[in-house]
Design a protein around this motif. Structure first.
Motif, PDB file in Angstrom:
ATOM      1  N   UNK A   7       0.834  -1.212   0.000  1.00  0.00           N
ATOM      2  CA  UNK A   7       0.000   0.000   0.000  1.00  0.00           C
ATOM      3  C   UNK A   7       0.864   1.255   0.000  1.00  0.00           C
ATOM      4  N   UNK A   8       0.527   2.217  -0.843  1.00  0.00           N
ATOM      5  CA  UNK A   8       1.269   3.471  -0.896  1.00  0.00           C
ATOM      6  C   UNK A   8       0.377   4.678  -0.627  1.00  0.00           C
ATOM      7  N   UNK A   9      -0.936   4.478  -0.675  1.00  0.00           N
ATOM      8  CA  UNK A   9      -1.845   5.607  -0.538  1.00  0.00           C
ATOM      9  C   UNK A   9      -2.597   5.549   0.775  1.00  0.00           C
ATOM     10  N   UNK A  10      -2.612   6.688   1.475  1.00  0.00           N
ATOM     11  CA  UNK A  10      -3.399   6.781   2.695  1.00  0.00           C
ATOM     12  C   UNK A  10      -4.894   6.815   2.365  1.00  0.00           C
ATOM     13  N   UNK A  11      -5.695   6.361   3.328  1.00  0.00           N
ATOM     14  CA  UNK A  11      -7.145   6.340   3.127  1.00  0.00           C
ATOM     15  C   UNK A  11      -7.708   7.748   2.966  1.00  0.00           C
ATOM     16  N   UNK A  12      -6.971   8.753   3.429  1.00  0.00           N
ATOM     17  CA  UNK A  12      -7.472  10.134   3.322  1.00  0.00           C
ATOM     18  C   UNK A  12      -6.843  10.889   2.160  1.00  0.00           C
ATOM     19  N   UNK A  16      -8.034   9.191  -4.013  1.00  0.00           N
ATOM     20  CA  UNK A  16      -9.091   8.180  -3.959  1.00  0.00           C
ATOM     21  C   UNK A  16     -10.379   8.742  -3.389  1.00  0.00           C
TER      22      UNK A  16
ATOM     23  N   UNK B   7      -0.702   3.846   5.057  1.00  0.00           N
ATOM     24  CA  UNK B   7      -1.213   3.574   3.703  1.00  0.00           C
ATOM     25  C   UNK B   7      -2.083   2.318   3.686  1.00  0.00           C
ATOM     26  N   UNK B   8      -3.217   2.396   3.043  1.00  0.00           N
ATOM     27  CA  UNK B   8      -4.109   1.235   2.940  1.00  0.00           C
ATOM     28  C   UNK B   8      -4.386   0.855   1.492  1.00  0.00           C
ATOM     29  N   UNK B   9      -4.054   1.751   0.555  1.00  0.00           N
ATOM     30  CA  UNK B   9      -4.407   1.498  -0.835  1.00  0.00           C
ATOM     31  C   UNK B   9      -3.173   1.209  -1.660  1.00  0.00           C
ATOM     32  N   UNK B  10      -3.257   0.140  -2.449  1.00  0.00           N
ATOM     33  CA  UNK B  10      -2.178  -0.174  -3.373  1.00  0.00           C
ATOM     34  C   UNK B  10      -2.160   0.820  -4.527  1.00  0.00           C
ATOM     35  N   UNK B 105     -13.076   0.730   3.041  1.00  0.00           N
ATOM     36  CA  UNK B 105     -12.553   1.260   4.295  1.00  0.00           C
ATOM     37  C   UNK B 105     -13.438   2.400   4.785  1.00  0.00           C
TER      38      UNK B 105
END
Lengths: 281, 281
Positions: A7-12, A16, B7-10, B105
Motif C-alpha cells: 500500500x502506498x496511498x493513505x485512506x485520506x 481516492x 497507507x491502505x491502498x495499493x 474502508x
C-alpha cells in the motif's frame, strides 16, 4: 519501485476520496542502448503540467517526475513492451488543505493480449452520447475539458457499456451529433490525403499525445493534417478511421455501430511509423 | 480502524487509478446510549448499493459495511460531531479483472469550522453550468446519473471555481437553464407551504438522503412535498432556499449570483428537526 502489492496511498488521500489528481500513461520501448524509455515523455509531462494547472494542483519539479519514470524503467527487460503510468494526487486531505505536497508514484506493467490484438485486428465501436453539446465545455473551466484527471468513472462505465453491446470500445459523440473521442483514445481519420482529428477547441476533448505527434509528422507519410468536426456518418466515407492512444497505439475502427468497413491499407504503416509492434517485441 | 497516516491502498487500486468506486458520507451523532451512530445509515447503505449496481461493482455483504461503520464509531467521543465516510473501490487492477474483492474502508473525522458556520450563517452561491441539458442522462446509464462515484474532480473544480468568484459554493444549472444540485448537496426550496426539490428523473442528479428524509417528513413541519423543475430566477421567489447534505446538514442560500435574499424564518426549524446543532454539540 515499491512492490505493486505494497500500500502506498493513505485512506485520506484526495486521489481516492475525490478522484482528485492527474495521470499520464506512456508506451515503454527500447531506447537503442539496451534499456527502455517512455516514448514521448516530454509531451506527456507537458500535458500533465497543463492538466495540473487547470486543477490548481502543484506538481513536484519536472525532474522529480522524470526520476520516478527512470527508476520504474531501470530494471525493465528491453524485449517486453511496457505501459508506464505516472500518477499525482492532491495528497492527504488535511495536508492538501494547508498546501502540503502532492502524492506521486509510477507503475510499469506489461501490455495485455487484448491490446495487442486490437492493434493487429482493429476494433469495433459503438457510439454513445457524452451528454454535452460539442461546445459545452467552452468557457467552463470547472468542467475540466482537456484535463486528464483521475476521475475516469464515466470513461470506464462507457467502455463497460460498449462491451455489453458486443463492441470492443466506445466512441463518444456530442449531444448534437459530432464524434468526439474514445473514453481512453483520440479519434483520427484519413480523408483522401488529409489526416484529420477533432479540434480540442471547442470540444474540450483530451489533446492526444499520439495523435498530435502523428499529425505533426503527417508529411512523413505523404499527407497533410487538419482538425475538423465530423459525424459518425462522415467517418463512414473516410479512407481509414483509428483510435489513437499511448499504449494501444493505433486501433483501426473496423465497424461503427455494426456497420463494417473494409480494412485500411494504411494501418500497418501507421503502426510501423509510430514504432508500435503489432505483436509485441 | 487503522491510523489515518497508514497507507491502505495499493498503487494499482482502481479507486485511485480511475476514480472507480463508490462512497457515502454520514453525520455521526449521539445514539442516546452514551455512544454515537451514523445518521440514516440504512438509507446511505441503500444508496451505495444502487450506485455500486449501476457501476457493476460487487460490494461486500451489507453486514460487513455496517461492521466497518460500527468499528469507526466505537471510540468516538459523544460530544463531538463527526463525518463518517465509507469508501469501496473496485480494488487492484489485476484482481478486479478476475473478479477479486473490492477494497472497502471507513474514516471518521470531526466537522470543520466552515461547515458549522455555513449552518449558522447560510452561504452564498454562484450558478455554473454542468454542461448537460437537464435530460441528457436519461437513458444514458454510462453517464452515471444518480451514482455517487469516487470521480469527483469536476465537483471539486466547480467548488474551487465558486470560491474564486467569492462565493461559498456552486449551484449547478443545466445547459438549458434549470437549477440542478450543488456539487456535494441537494437543492430544496419552500414555495408557500410546499417543500420542493429537483426530481432525480430526468435530471440524473444524485438522490439526496437528507432531502429525501426531509421531504418524506414534510408534514411534521406543516408542509406538503413536491418534486419540481426550477430556474435560478424561480428560486428568487421562494420562501427559503437550502442546500442539503449529510454532514453540513442545512445551508441556507443567502445569495445567488450576488442577489441577496432575506433570511428564511424556517432554517432554524429545519436544523432542529433534522438534529443538526448549528454550533456543534
Amino acid at each position: 519501485m515499491v512492490p505493486a502489492d505494497t500500500p502506498v496511498l493513505r485512506a485520506d488521500d484526495l486521489g481516492v476520496l475525490r478522484g482528485d489528481g492527474v495521470f499520464e500513461t506512456m508506451h515503454v520501448r527500447p531506447d537503442g542502448r539496451g534499456g527502455v524509455q517512455p516514448w514521448l515523455l516530454d509531451e506527456h509531462l507537458a500535458r500533465m503540467a497543463r492538466s495540473a494547472a487547470r486543477m490548481e494542483l502543484a506538481l513536484p519539479a519536472e525532474a522529480a517526475l522524470r526520476e520516478l519514470a527512470a527508476l520504474a524503467c531501470a530494471q525493465w527487460p528491453a524485449e517486453v513492451e511496457g505501459a508506464l503510468r505516472l500518477t499525482c494526487t492532491r495528497g492527504p486531505e488535511a495536508s492538501a488543505a494547508s498546501g502540503g505536497p502532492v502524492t506521486c508514484f509510477a507503475s510499469l506493467n506489461p501490455i495485455g493480449a487484448a491490446t495487442l490484438a486490437a492493434r493487429r485486428d482493429g476494433i469495433t465501436v459503438t457510439t454513445i452520447s457524452l451528454g454535452y453539446p460539442a461546445d459545452a465545455r467552452t468557457s467552463a473551466p470547472w468542467l475540466l475539458g482537456g484535463v486528464k484527471s483521475l476521475s475516469y468513472a464515466i470513461n470506464m462505465a462507457s467502455q463497460r457499456w460498449a462491451l455489453a453491446q458486443g463492441a470492443d470500445d466506445a466512441l463518444w459523440v456530442s449531444q448534437d451529433g459530432y464524434a468526439l473521442e474514445g473514453p481512453t483514445s483520440t479519434l483520427a481519420w484519413l480523408d483522401g490525403d488529409v489526416l484529420c482529428t477533432v479540434p480540442v477547441e471547442p470540444t474540450g476533448i483530451l489533446p492526444g499525445t499520439t495523435a498530435r505527434h502523428l499529425l505533426d509528422h503527417a508529411a512523413d507519410l505523404g499527407w497533410t493534417a487538419a482538425e475538423r468536426m465530423v459525424t459518425p456518418a462522415g467517418l463512414a466515407a473516410a479512407d481509414g478511421v483509428w483510435l489513437l492512444s499511448s499504449v494501444r497505439g493505433v486501433a483501426e475502427l473496423r465497424s461503427i455501430d455494426g456497420v463494417a468497413s473494409a480494412p485500411s491499407a494504411h494501418t500497418g504503416n501507421l503502426l510501423g511509423y509510430l514504432g508500435f509492434p503489432s505483436l509485441g517485441y
